[in-house]
Design a protein around this motif. Structure first.
Motif, PDB file in Angstrom:
ATOM      1  N   ALA A 298       0.863  -1.188   0.000  1.00  0.00           N
ATOM      2  CA  ALA A 298       0.000   0.000   0.000  1.00  0.00           C
ATOM      3  C   ALA A 298       0.897   1.234   0.000  1.00  0.00           C
ATOM      4  O   ALA A 298       1.788   1.357   0.852  1.00  0.00           O
ATOM      5  CB  ALA A 298      -0.921  -0.001   1.217  1.00  0.00           C
ATOM      6  N   MET A 299       0.669   2.134  -0.949  1.00  0.00           N
ATOM      7  CA  MET A 299       1.519   3.316  -1.089  1.00  0.00           C
ATOM      8  C   MET A 299       0.742   4.573  -0.733  1.00  0.00           C
ATOM      9  O   MET A 299      -0.375   4.771  -1.218  1.00  0.00           O
ATOM     10  CB  MET A 299       2.040   3.392  -2.525  1.00  0.00           C
ATOM     11  N   HIS A 300       1.336   5.411   0.116  1.00  0.00           N
ATOM     12  CA  HIS A 300       0.676   6.641   0.552  1.00  0.00           C
ATOM     13  C   HIS A 300       1.690   7.546   1.223  1.00  0.00           C
ATOM     14  O   HIS A 300       2.613   7.083   1.901  1.00  0.00           O
ATOM     15  CB  HIS A 300      -0.460   6.329   1.532  1.00  0.00           C
ATOM     16  N   ASP A 301       1.542   8.857   1.002  1.00  0.00           N
ATOM     17  CA  ASP A 301       2.348   9.866   1.694  1.00  0.00           C
ATOM     18  C   ASP A 301       3.846   9.583   1.619  1.00  0.00           C
ATOM     19  O   ASP A 301       4.565   9.651   2.618  1.00  0.00           O
ATOM     20  CB  ASP A 301       1.936   9.968   3.174  1.00  0.00           C
ATOM     21  N   ASN A 302       4.331   9.247   0.420  1.00  0.00           N
ATOM     22  CA  ASN A 302       5.750   8.987   0.214  1.00  0.00           C
ATOM     23  C   ASN A 302       6.250   7.779   0.988  1.00  0.00           C
ATOM     24  O   ASN A 302       7.438   7.653   1.270  1.00  0.00           O
ATOM     25  CB  ASN A 302       6.600  10.219   0.574  1.00  0.00           C
ATOM     26  N   ARG A 303       5.311   6.891   1.333  1.00  0.00           N
ATOM     27  CA  ARG A 303       5.668   5.662   2.041  1.00  0.00           C
ATOM     28  C   ARG A 303       5.060   4.461   1.328  1.00  0.00           C
ATOM     29  O   ARG A 303       4.000   4.554   0.711  1.00  0.00           O
ATOM     30  CB  ARG A 303       5.173   5.688   3.489  1.00  0.00           C
ATOM     31  N   ALA A 304       5.738   3.326   1.464  1.00  0.00           N
ATOM     32  CA  ALA A 304       5.214   2.066   0.947  1.00  0.00           C
ATOM     33  C   ALA A 304       5.142   1.075   2.106  1.00  0.00           C
ATOM     34  O   ALA A 304       6.165   0.754   2.723  1.00  0.00           O
ATOM     35  CB  ALA A 304       6.113   1.513  -0.157  1.00  0.00           C
ATOM     36  N   ASP A 305       3.938   0.631   2.422  1.00  0.00           N
ATOM     37  CA  ASP A 305       3.740  -0.391   3.446  1.00  0.00           C
ATOM     38  C   ASP A 305       3.687  -1.751   2.757  1.00  0.00           C
ATOM     39  O   ASP A 305       2.916  -1.949   1.805  1.00  0.00           O
ATOM     40  CB  ASP A 305       2.435  -0.152   4.207  1.00  0.00           C
ATOM     41  N   VAL A 306       4.490  -2.690   3.235  1.00  0.00           N
ATOM     42  CA  VAL A 306       4.664  -3.987   2.584  1.00  0.00           C
ATOM     43  C   VAL A 306       4.345  -5.097   3.574  1.00  0.00           C
ATOM     44  O   VAL A 306       4.717  -5.011   4.752  1.00  0.00           O
ATOM     45  CB  VAL A 306       6.123  -4.163   2.092  1.00  0.00           C
ATOM     46  N   VAL A 307       3.653  -6.143   3.110  1.00  0.00           N
ATOM     47  CA  VAL A 307       3.442  -7.320   3.941  1.00  0.00           C
ATOM     48  C   VAL A 307       3.610  -8.572   3.096  1.00  0.00           C
ATOM     49  O   VAL A 307       3.210  -8.610   1.929  1.00  0.00           O
ATOM     50  CB  VAL A 307       2.040  -7.313   4.601  1.00  0.00           C
ATOM     51  N   VAL A 308       4.248  -9.583   3.679  1.00  0.00           N
ATOM     52  CA  VAL A 308       4.289 -10.933   3.115  1.00  0.00           C
ATOM     53  C   VAL A 308       3.881 -11.897   4.221  1.00  0.00           C
ATOM     54  O   VAL A 308       4.427 -11.851   5.329  1.00  0.00           O
ATOM     55  CB  VAL A 308       5.684 -11.303   2.576  1.00  0.00           C
TER      56      VAL A 308
ATOM     57  N   VAL B  33      11.521  -8.609   0.214  1.00  0.00           N
ATOM     58  CA  VAL B  33      10.889  -9.431   1.252  1.00  0.00           C
ATOM     59  C   VAL B  33      10.481 -10.750   0.606  1.00  0.00           C
ATOM     60  O   VAL B  33       9.894 -10.750  -0.479  1.00  0.00           O
ATOM     61  CB  VAL B  33       9.652  -8.730   1.852  1.00  0.00           C
ATOM     62  N   HIS B  34      10.786 -11.875   1.268  1.00  0.00           N
ATOM     63  CA  HIS B  34      10.463 -13.166   0.651  1.00  0.00           C
ATOM     64  C   HIS B  34      10.109 -14.219   1.691  1.00  0.00           C
ATOM     65  O   HIS B  34      10.544 -14.158   2.852  1.00  0.00           O
ATOM     66  CB  HIS B  34      11.611 -13.667  -0.234  1.00  0.00           C
ATOM     67  N   SER B  35       9.318 -15.177   1.270  1.00  0.00           N
ATOM     68  CA  SER B  35       8.920 -16.285   2.137  1.00  0.00           C
ATOM     69  C   SER B  35      10.029 -17.342   2.171  1.00  0.00           C
ATOM     70  O   SER B  35      11.032 -17.244   1.446  1.00  0.00           O
ATOM     71  CB  SER B  35       7.615 -16.909   1.631  1.00  0.00           C
ATOM     72  N   ASP B  36       9.827 -18.388   2.999  1.00  0.00           N
ATOM     73  CA  ASP B  36      10.893 -19.370   3.137  1.00  0.00           C
ATOM     74  C   ASP B  36      10.907 -20.401   2.013  1.00  0.00           C
ATOM     75  O   ASP B  36      11.683 -21.353   2.061  1.00  0.00           O
ATOM     76  CB  ASP B  36      10.832 -20.062   4.501  1.00  0.00           C
ATOM     77  N   GLY B  37      10.087 -20.206   0.979  1.00  0.00           N
ATOM     78  CA  GLY B  37      10.271 -20.972  -0.240  1.00  0.00           C
ATOM     79  C   GLY B  37      11.530 -20.568  -0.977  1.00  0.00           C
ATOM     80  O   GLY B  37      11.966 -21.255  -1.908  1.00  0.00           O
TER      81      GLY B  37
END
Length: 330
Positions: free
Chosen positions: A161-171, A281-285
């Motif tokens: 999710a991108m907002h206010d010059n920031r990128a929030d990332v989830v995996v 960011v990556h999973s353990d695969g």
């Protein structure tokens, strides 16, 4: 992709995605040509070839991506391969040059004797001048998410999710694989959407509560702030994150545990984000201790960077997800 029947299978998958996401007939036709060219190229010339077909939505931007992956022989003369009339054997004779013209975004990484990655991206929306409507907020994002062998759904999930010059990332990596793991990942992503704007630590606390009704998941969340040049992050389990550039490589350590099952008090941390560094960011695969032998790959499109990490370092027995975030270079 060992025979030409698989090309038809990939074409039908792309057509289904295009219909589901509202692409018109002209866009769907361009996509089909690109699938044919890339698929027939893999059948005719590749070793261990794969064609990944996927849709992605970031903000208001919706795109379908084709990523061709093969183990050789590579292209000794890339420019010759992109010239009009240079045919990929068995295709309609249009070649990679046609794919590069049809796609909104096109990128290639090739090394003679080692293999080739090709990206073709098609956006649904364009402006009056024909320029594609890309996600804004000053970031370029790329990802690969592939189910474990024998599974039809991935137990991993991701979002940005991108907002206010920031990128929030989830995996999120649901325990195990298959439908139950996919359900856990979906719950983690639903919380991410509902908790929009929350700091990574707070999000992880909310995800831990929501995941109690599932088998649980390893989850890592990060906020990449381009203005502050900092990354705040929190995680539980074996979803890894790294900050990488040609001169820097830092692993972001997260705590042990499983969101939804057992997790200590959340520990949010912060690191620098150098101007030219990527957040991966990556999973353990994906192997945990991988190293790039060619840092130049970090200059490619983020989707190609993700595909490279998947190509070279996938364990091959579990769901595998790689997400790459870079400050926009446009």
């Amino acid at each position: 992709m060992g025979d030409r029947s698989r090309v038809g299978e990939a074409r039908r998958a792309a057509a289904e995605l295009a219909g589901r996401h509202g692409f018109d007939a002209i866009q769907s036709g361009r996509l089909a040509v690109a699938v044919n060219e890339l698929g027939n190229n893999l059948v005719g010339h590749a070793r261990g070839g794969r064609l990944l077909v996927g849709a992605c939505q970031l903000g208001d931007a919706i795109a379908i991506e084709l990523i061709s992956i093969d183990d050789g022989p590579g292209m000794a003369d890339l420019q010759a391969c992109l010239r009009d009339g240079y045919s990929t054997g068995g295709s309609a004779g249009q070649g990679l040059g046609a794919v590069s013209r049809l796609a909104d975004d096109f990128d290639v990484y090739t090394r003679p004797g080692q293999g080739t990655l090709i990206l073709a991206r098609f956006y649904r929306e364009h402006d009056a001048n024909g320029a594609p409507r890309r996600a804004g907020a000053g970031f370029d994002v790329g990802a690969v998410c592939v189910a474990a062998p024998g599974e039809t759904v991935s137990g991993d999930g991701w979002n940005v999710a991108m907002h206010d010059n920031r990128a929030d990332v989830v995996v999120a990596d649901g325990l195990g694989h298959g439908p139950d793991a996919a359900e856990a990942a979906a719950v983690a992503l639903a919380v991410f959407a509902q908790a929009r704007g929350s700091h990574p630590g707070r999000y992880l606390e909310l995800a831990h509560g929501a995941l109690r009704t599932t088998r649980g998941a390893a989850v890592t969340a990060a906020r990449a702030d381009a203005g502050a040049q900092r990354i705040r992050y929190a995680g539980a389990g074996n979803v890894m994150a790294r900050v990488m550039s040609g001169i820097d490589d830092r692993t972001l350590l997260v705590q042990n545990g499983t969101a939804g099952l057992q997790m200590r008090a959340v520990q949010e941390q912060e690191v620098e984000w150098p101007p030219h560094a990527l957040l991966i960011v990556h999973s353990d695969g994906i192997q945990s201790r991988w190293r790039l032998d060619d840092p130049a790959v970090l200059q490619r499109d983020p989707s190609l960077v993700a595909a490279f990490v998947f190509w070279k370092f996938c364990r091959g027995r579990d769901d595998a997800t790689v997400v790459v975030v870079r400050r926009a270079q446009r």
